[in-house]
Design a protein around this motif. Structure first.
Motif, PDB file in Angstrom:
ATOM      1  N   SER A 331       0.820  -1.213   0.000  1.00 39.24           N
ATOM      2  CA  SER A 331       0.000   0.000   0.000  1.00 39.24           C
ATOM      3  C   SER A 331       0.854   1.264   0.000  1.00 39.24           C
ATOM      4  O   SER A 331       0.339   2.346  -0.208  1.00 39.24           O
ATOM      5  N   VAL A 332       2.138   1.096   0.231  1.00 42.30           N
ATOM      6  CA  VAL A 332       3.015   2.267   0.347  1.00 42.30           C
ATOM      7  C   VAL A 332       4.196   2.155  -0.614  1.00 42.30           C
ATOM      8  O   VAL A 332       4.782   1.083  -0.771  1.00 42.30           O
ATOM      9  N   LEU A 333       4.513   3.274  -1.286  1.00 42.88           N
ATOM     10  CA  LEU A 333       5.763   3.363  -2.038  1.00 42.88           C
ATOM     11  C   LEU A 333       6.658   4.400  -1.356  1.00 42.88           C
ATOM     12  O   LEU A 333       6.228   5.518  -1.089  1.00 42.88           O
ATOM     13  N   VAL A 334       7.898   3.988  -1.073  1.00 39.93           N
ATOM     14  CA  VAL A 334       8.884   4.951  -0.629  1.00 39.93           C
ATOM     15  C   VAL A 334       9.716   5.322  -1.845  1.00 39.93           C
ATOM     16  O   VAL A 334      10.328   4.460  -2.475  1.00 39.93           O
ATOM     17  N   THR A 335       9.686   6.615  -2.221  1.00 38.11           N
ATOM     18  CA  THR A 335      10.418   7.038  -3.408  1.00 38.11           C
ATOM     19  C   THR A 335      11.902   7.189  -3.070  1.00 38.11           C
ATOM     20  O   THR A 335      12.281   7.230  -1.900  1.00 38.11           O
ATOM     21  N   VAL A 336      12.696   7.254  -4.118  1.00 33.77           N
ATOM     22  CA  VAL A 336      14.147   7.415  -3.940  1.00 33.77           C
ATOM     23  C   VAL A 336      14.543   8.750  -4.553  1.00 33.77           C
ATOM     24  O   VAL A 336      14.433   8.941  -5.765  1.00 33.77           O
ATOM     25  N   PHE A 337      14.985   9.682  -3.710  1.00 29.41           N
ATOM     26  CA  PHE A 337      15.259  11.037  -4.200  1.00 29.41           C
ATOM     27  C   PHE A 337      16.490  11.072  -5.093  1.00 29.41           C
ATOM     28  O   PHE A 337      16.459  11.601  -6.192  1.00 29.41           O
ATOM     29  N   ASP A 338      17.591  10.500  -4.607  1.00 29.51           N
ATOM     30  CA  ASP A 338      18.799  10.393  -5.424  1.00 29.51           C
ATOM     31  C   ASP A 338      19.662   9.270  -4.852  1.00 29.51           C
ATOM     32  O   ASP A 338      19.287   8.639  -3.861  1.00 29.51           O
ATOM     33  N   GLN A 339      20.787   9.076  -5.467  1.00 28.44           N
ATOM     34  CA  GLN A 339      21.637   7.958  -5.068  1.00 28.44           C
ATOM     35  C   GLN A 339      21.997   8.019  -3.575  1.00 28.44           C
ATOM     36  O   GLN A 339      21.997   7.005  -2.887  1.00 28.44           O
ATOM     37  N   ASN A 340      22.265   9.246  -3.070  1.00 28.00           N
ATOM     38  CA  ASN A 340      22.653   9.394  -1.668  1.00 28.00           C
ATOM     39  C   ASN A 340      21.529   9.018  -0.709  1.00 28.00           C
ATOM     40  O   ASN A 340      21.784   8.600   0.417  1.00 28.00           O
ATOM     41  N   MET A 341      20.299   9.189  -1.147  1.00 28.00           N
ATOM     42  CA  MET A 341      19.158   8.964  -0.261  1.00 28.00           C
ATOM     43  C   MET A 341      18.629   7.533  -0.335  1.00 28.00           C
ATOM     44  O   MET A 341      17.690   7.183   0.376  1.00 28.00           O
ATOM     45  N   LEU A 342      19.219   6.742  -1.230  1.00 21.51           N
ATOM     46  CA  LEU A 342      18.691   5.389  -1.479  1.00 21.51           C
ATOM     47  C   LEU A 342      18.574   4.585  -0.189  1.00 21.51           C
ATOM     48  O   LEU A 342      17.535   3.992   0.101  1.00 21.51           O
TER      49      LEU A 342
END
Length: 425
Positions: A331-342
């Motif tokens: 039910s949830v997607l956690v997005t990935v902002f950039d490589q550092n935030m992965l």
RNA sequence: GUGCCUGUAGCUCAACGGCAGAGCGCCACACUGUGGAUGUGGAUGUUGUGGGUUCGAAACCCAUCAGGCACCCCA
């Protein structure tokens, strides 16, 4: 695409959407079975051909089974039906089982047939049986299980019905018409054919089979007499029990229901979609009181029915009774902002999962637009984004994808916030 | 196992002896921190497969595979 090996004729491939339908049918069959206290069981998928030779009929064994020689030279077959396995397994433990045995099963079967709508070579079938009781009330219970299933999937009595007849009743009618016992199979096939042929052809067919005008007139009378059950004690008791079981609205007496199977001895029944395009039975079954003795056990009465997933699935679709497909169990997607935030995103998803929330991470940095599009296609409810701004303040962005509203919440309050969002939907 | 109908893009279908197309979907961009809407652009085919007829075949013929309809059967 051109060089891909084709699937075997008559098999089906279950993409997630089709798998969801199959599981829907399975869950509803299980719920109906368990509501009446039936236990789940299964037999082998491969059996010796001899198991079916005894009682299943020549057509099934010789023409419609997948038979092959194993490496030891024995003839084995992919099971075309379950009842012989049931009879053997019950017979093997006849002295230790607690009767009545109430068992149900859902599994794959194979028949070497010409595939067409509602008929494949590989299919799944719900089987449910009660052994050890010989009473019209037991028959009524199985019919009630069938009706309970129909009701639970939203097929109401206006669109579907269970048609009931009784072999013994029909035999007494045939006796009265002077139709000898050795013609029973022929006449039963003749009755099956009636709805598919025009009446002149059907009558010509009857004469070819050696019936005279008087017998034919008598037969037509019987087949048109929907009150015939009133003079039969078994059926009167059956309908009385169906009334008490609160499923009478689904059930109708119909003298035209015969069923091909040799081993039925009393009550027989079939469920149909009354106004549907598919002319095949959704499910069918009946009472078989001699089967256990026939496979070498002590005599034991039984009653049961089977429902294939192919016809049932088509009828559910035609009637719009298939639940909306949920592409993702998350039910949830956690997005990935950039490589550092992965790894920050992965950690958030882990925390959600530990709290019992199904969560996915977009597996690589990509435009947020693309990631939100993905969440939309997967019909997720919540998207969580953590970028430099949020990290700085120890917060995360939680977006309700149904309403479009996004809130920035402290990271340690995220789980409670997401939970409340999901609960409110 | 028998008879008939149908196979063209991911899907639904058009072209029916003369340049293989449309709609939907897909991808990209408009919109380098946010989905559904809109617009613009783009990719995708040995016309199920193999052979034959023809100057020329997606189309006609044969075979084969698959799906569908009827027969058979339906445990």
């Amino acid at each position: 695409m051109k060089n891909i090996i084709q699937p075997v004729k008559g098999t089906r491939e279950f993409y997630p959407e089709q798998m969801a339908l199959r599981n829907f049918i399975y869950e509803k069959a299980r719920a109906a079975s368990q509501a009446f206290g039936y236990q789940e069981w299964d037999g082998p998928f491969i059996e010796s051909i001899d198991l079916y030779a005894a009682k299943s009929g020549e057509e099934l064994v010789k023409k419609q089974s997948f038979v092959f020689e194993d490496r030891g030279g024995d003839l084995v077959t992919l099971r075309p039906e379950l009842t012989p396995s049931l009879a053997r397994m019950v017979a093997a433990r006849q002295n230790e089982l607690t009767f009545p045995v109430r068992w149900w099963s859902f599994g794959p079967f194979w028949r070497y047939e010409q595939p067409q709508k509602g008929r494949t070579r590989e299919f799944f079938q719900w089987n449910i049986d009660m052994l050890g009781v010989d009473s019209p009330e037991a028959d009524a219970e199985l019919i009630a299980v069938a009706a309970t299933f129909l009701r639970s999937v939203g097929l109401d009595p206006q669109r579907t019905a269970v048609f009931v007849n009784n072999r013994r009743l029909m035999d007494s009618q045939f006796d009265a018409l002077g139709i000898p016992p050795e013609k029973r199979l022929e006449i039963s096939n003749l009755i099956d054919r009636r709805s598919k042929m025009d009446s002149a052809k059907w009558e010509a067919n009857a004469f070819e089979l050696g019936f005279d005008q008087k017998q034919l007139d008598g037969l037509k009378n019987v087949l048109g007499n929907y009150d015939l059950w009133k003079g039969n004690e078994e059926l009167v008791r059956l309908f009385s029990a169906l009334d008490a079981l609160d499923v009478k609205e689904y059930v109708k007496f119909d003298p035209n229901i015969m069923r091909g199977l040799l081993y039925y001895t009393g009550t027989v029944f079939e469920a149909y979609d009354i106004r549907g395009l598919v002319k095949r039975a959704i499910l069918g079954g009946g009472r078989y009181d001699n089967l256990l003795a026939d496979v070498g056990g002590q005599p034991l009465p039984g009653v049961g029915f089977a429902m294939g997933d192919v016809v049932a699935g088509i009828i559910l679709q035609e009637n719009g009774r298939v639940p909306e497909f949920q592409p993702s169990p998350a039910s949830v997607l956690v997005t990935v902002f950039d490589q550092n935030m992965l790894s920050r995103s992965y950690a958030l998803a882990s925390a959600l999962r530990r709290a019992g929330v199904n969560a996915m991470v977009y597996p690589e940095p990509a435009k947020l637009q693309k990631q939100f599009k993905f969440a939309d296609k997967m019909k997720l409810c919540v998207a969580i984004t953590i970028g430099p701004d949020e990290v700085e303040k120890g917060r995360v962005a939680v977006k309700d994808l149904k309403s479009g509203a996004q809130q920035i919440v402290p990271e340690d309050a995220m789980i409670e916030f997401v939970r409340r969002l999901l609960d409110s939907q």
